[in-house]
Design a protein around this motif. Sequence first.
Motif, PDB file in Angstrom:
ATOM      1  N   UNK A 270       0.835  -1.206   0.000  1.00  0.00           N
ATOM      2  CA  UNK A 270       0.000   0.000   0.000  1.00  0.00           C
ATOM      3  C   UNK A 270       0.870   1.255   0.000  1.00  0.00           C
ATOM      4  N   UNK A 271       1.944   1.248   0.792  1.00  0.00           N
ATOM      5  CA  UNK A 271       2.836   2.408   0.807  1.00  0.00           C
ATOM      6  C   UNK A 271       3.458   2.633  -0.568  1.00  0.00           C
ATOM      7  N   UNK A 272       3.796   1.543  -1.246  1.00  0.00           N
ATOM      8  CA  UNK A 272       4.339   1.693  -2.602  1.00  0.00           C
ATOM      9  C   UNK A 272       3.341   2.309  -3.556  1.00  0.00           C
ATOM     10  N   UNK A 273       2.079   1.870  -3.452  1.00  0.00           N
ATOM     11  CA  UNK A 273       1.052   2.445  -4.329  1.00  0.00           C
ATOM     12  C   UNK A 273       0.810   3.911  -3.991  1.00  0.00           C
ATOM     13  N   UNK A 274       0.767   4.235  -2.692  1.00  0.00           N
ATOM     14  CA  UNK A 274       0.489   5.618  -2.298  1.00  0.00           C
ATOM     15  C   UNK A 274       1.644   6.538  -2.669  1.00  0.00           C
ATOM     16  N   UNK A 275       2.878   6.044  -2.490  1.00  0.00           N
ATOM     17  CA  UNK A 275       4.050   6.890  -2.724  1.00  0.00           C
ATOM     18  C   UNK A 275       4.533   6.859  -4.166  1.00  0.00           C
ATOM     19  N   UNK A 276       3.841   6.120  -5.027  1.00  0.00           N
ATOM     20  CA  UNK A 276       4.265   6.066  -6.433  1.00  0.00           C
ATOM     21  C   UNK A 276       4.309   7.458  -7.065  1.00  0.00           C
ATOM     22  N   UNK A 277       3.269   8.310  -6.877  1.00  0.00           N
ATOM     23  CA  UNK A 277       3.387   9.665  -7.435  1.00  0.00           C
ATOM     24  C   UNK A 277       4.553  10.459  -6.854  1.00  0.00           C
ATOM     25  N   UNK A 278       4.878  10.208  -5.568  1.00  0.00           N
ATOM     26  CA  UNK A 278       6.011  10.914  -4.973  1.00  0.00           C
ATOM     27  C   UNK A 278       7.308  10.500  -5.649  1.00  0.00           C
ATOM     28  N   UNK A 279       7.443   9.199  -5.935  1.00  0.00           N
ATOM     29  CA  UNK A 279       8.636   8.746  -6.657  1.00  0.00           C
ATOM     30  C   UNK A 279       8.691   9.359  -8.053  1.00  0.00           C
ATOM     31  N   UNK A 280       7.522   9.458  -8.691  1.00  0.00           N
ATOM     32  CA  UNK A 280       7.499  10.086 -10.016  1.00  0.00           C
ATOM     33  C   UNK A 280       7.905  11.555  -9.918  1.00  0.00           C
ATOM     34  N   UNK A 281       7.442  12.223  -8.838  1.00  0.00           N
ATOM     35  CA  UNK A 281       7.841  13.623  -8.640  1.00  0.00           C
ATOM     36  C   UNK A 281       9.350  13.725  -8.491  1.00  0.00           C
ATOM     37  N   UNK A 282       9.919  12.845  -7.671  1.00  0.00           N
ATOM     38  CA  UNK A 282      11.373  12.879  -7.458  1.00  0.00           C
ATOM     39  C   UNK A 282      12.121  12.571  -8.754  1.00  0.00           C
ATOM     40  N   UNK A 283      11.681  11.545  -9.480  1.00  0.00           N
ATOM     41  CA  UNK A 283      12.359  11.196 -10.732  1.00  0.00           C
ATOM     42  C   UNK A 283      12.211  12.308 -11.768  1.00  0.00           C
ATOM     43  N   UNK A 284      11.011  12.868 -11.837  1.00  0.00           N
ATOM     44  CA  UNK A 284      10.804  13.962 -12.787  1.00  0.00           C
ATOM     45  C   UNK A 284      11.664  15.157 -12.426  1.00  0.00           C
ATOM     46  N   UNK A 285      11.721  15.487 -11.128  1.00  0.00           N
ATOM     47  CA  UNK A 285      12.555  16.613 -10.692  1.00  0.00           C
ATOM     48  C   UNK A 285      14.021  16.358 -11.002  1.00  0.00           C
ATOM     49  N   UNK A 286      14.447  15.086 -10.936  1.00  0.00           N
ATOM     50  CA  UNK A 286      15.850  14.780 -11.227  1.00  0.00           C
ATOM     51  C   UNK A 286      16.170  14.957 -12.704  1.00  0.00           C
ATOM     52  N   UNK A 287      15.193  14.722 -13.579  1.00  0.00           N
ATOM     53  CA  UNK A 287      15.435  14.836 -15.011  1.00  0.00           C
ATOM     54  C   UNK A 287      15.199  16.245 -15.555  1.00  0.00           C
TER      55      UNK A 287
END
Length: 530
Positions: free
Chosen positions: A257-274
């Motif tokens: 559940x934490x992975x599903x909830x935090x998936x957009x946060x990971x996308x935010x971090x990855x997008x910010x890195x690129x």
Amino acid sequence: MTTEGRFDGDSPTVDLGDVPGRGARGGAEHTDVQPTVVLEGPQPEVPQRRRVPARLLIMAWVVLLMAAVLALTNVVTWSALTAKNDERVDRALSQETSEFQEFAAEGVDPDTGEPFTDVSTLVQVHLRHQYPDRAEILFGWVEGTAAPGGGAGSAPEAAEAVRIRQGQEPPFDVSADPGMVASVLESPGARGTLDTPAGPMRWEKIRALPPEGGASGWFVIGYFTEADEDTVVSTMQTIALVSLVGLLVAGTAAWWVAGRILAPVRLVRQTAAYITEEDLTRRIDVSGRDDIAALAEQFNSMLDRLEGAFTAQRRFVDDAGHELRTPITIVRGHLELMGDDPGERREVVRLVTDELDRMGRIVEDLLLLAKAQQPDFLREEEVSLAELTSDIEAKVRRLGDRDWRLESLAEGVVRLDPQRVTQAVAQLAANAVRHTGPGARLRVGSALSGGDVLFWVTDQGPGIPYEEHGRIFERFSRGGGASRGDRGAGLGLAIVRAIAEAHHGRVDLRSAPGAGSTFTLVIPAGRGHV
């Protein structure tokens, strides 16, 4: 006949008639005089702090919380089951004791109707009518020819004569062990616990006295608790196993559940890195309606604003460079070709001065636009609209030989920056002068409309095409009409818009080709309207 619990009379008597953290890196020591050393090559990268993933933290906290709750549940359950067992044993002992006391108090044999004359008969008759639990033992011990702790030389018949036990076979016959019987009977308390080969036995005793001085005796009730304790242990083992399985399932579910909830946060971090200054086009795919989805939407909105700001900045730098490069090129060209003739020199100086003045105006306008973003750009005060409008009308008349008309005069007092408003209206009037001929009618005025203050300038010029209404307010932008060509930098209307937005207002434009133009400065009066 009477019964009593202890020799000293304390028992009841009845008549028959219980992270590693890391240490800080110290800096190098140095002396007061130190030679300068130039290090060549790439500098070593500063080690980044080790970060614990939020997903792991969420799972750890969920597992820790559930482990604490399950541990507390197990302890409470064990305490409740143990207390319930103790209560059941106490109730069983008290019930058997009460029944014997009631039977002894009656003192009559229910089979013959005759009163009891000795303790042995009383105990035998009572035991014949009892049906004890499988974990219970009921027996009587009548003092007679053999003592409870008699030695090996005592006769077997005499020992049997003083022991009276229930017919049902108990888990362990305590009454057949003189040592255990002695431990029970010689104990000063009416209740106690005895260790036996069949496990712990809780017991209670009551003393029976004959009515006419015969042999006295004891009635003993015992309860073997090992079976109940084994049941509690087995139940707790089952609960502990279920708790462990539930803890593993909860940890796995929390990780997922934490992975599903935090998936957009990971996308935010990855997008910010690129994301770089050269590429601001990446966006996050938003799904769901929770707070994380709202965060992703806000992040996309922030990227939109950043992309717009960087685009406007690049365009502004390009346009500013172009606008400043042109007068510099003109000045350099004239200076390089300037001869020795005094007349030619005077002409070159005049042209150079004109271009330098234009560069100065561009720089001043750029500084003004930059200052418009600062909080101290405005100096608001309470101003009379009638006086402000009259002052503006008097000042714009000096901009050119036109047929100036004061169309309307607002009444009231509002809070605004009179200098910035005068600057904005004067800029609109200057534009109207540049795009009209001598004698053309120009109208200015002010009014209160609802909660807004309006200042406008109307001309009878060539008008502005509809598709250019928004573009002309951008920096370094000019109208496309040939009749509106001039040597301005295209910053005037941008300054007007900046002043209006600083007042939380706007600039409205009504214009069409051949129909003239009306620029209206709209400023909210709000609470400043008196």
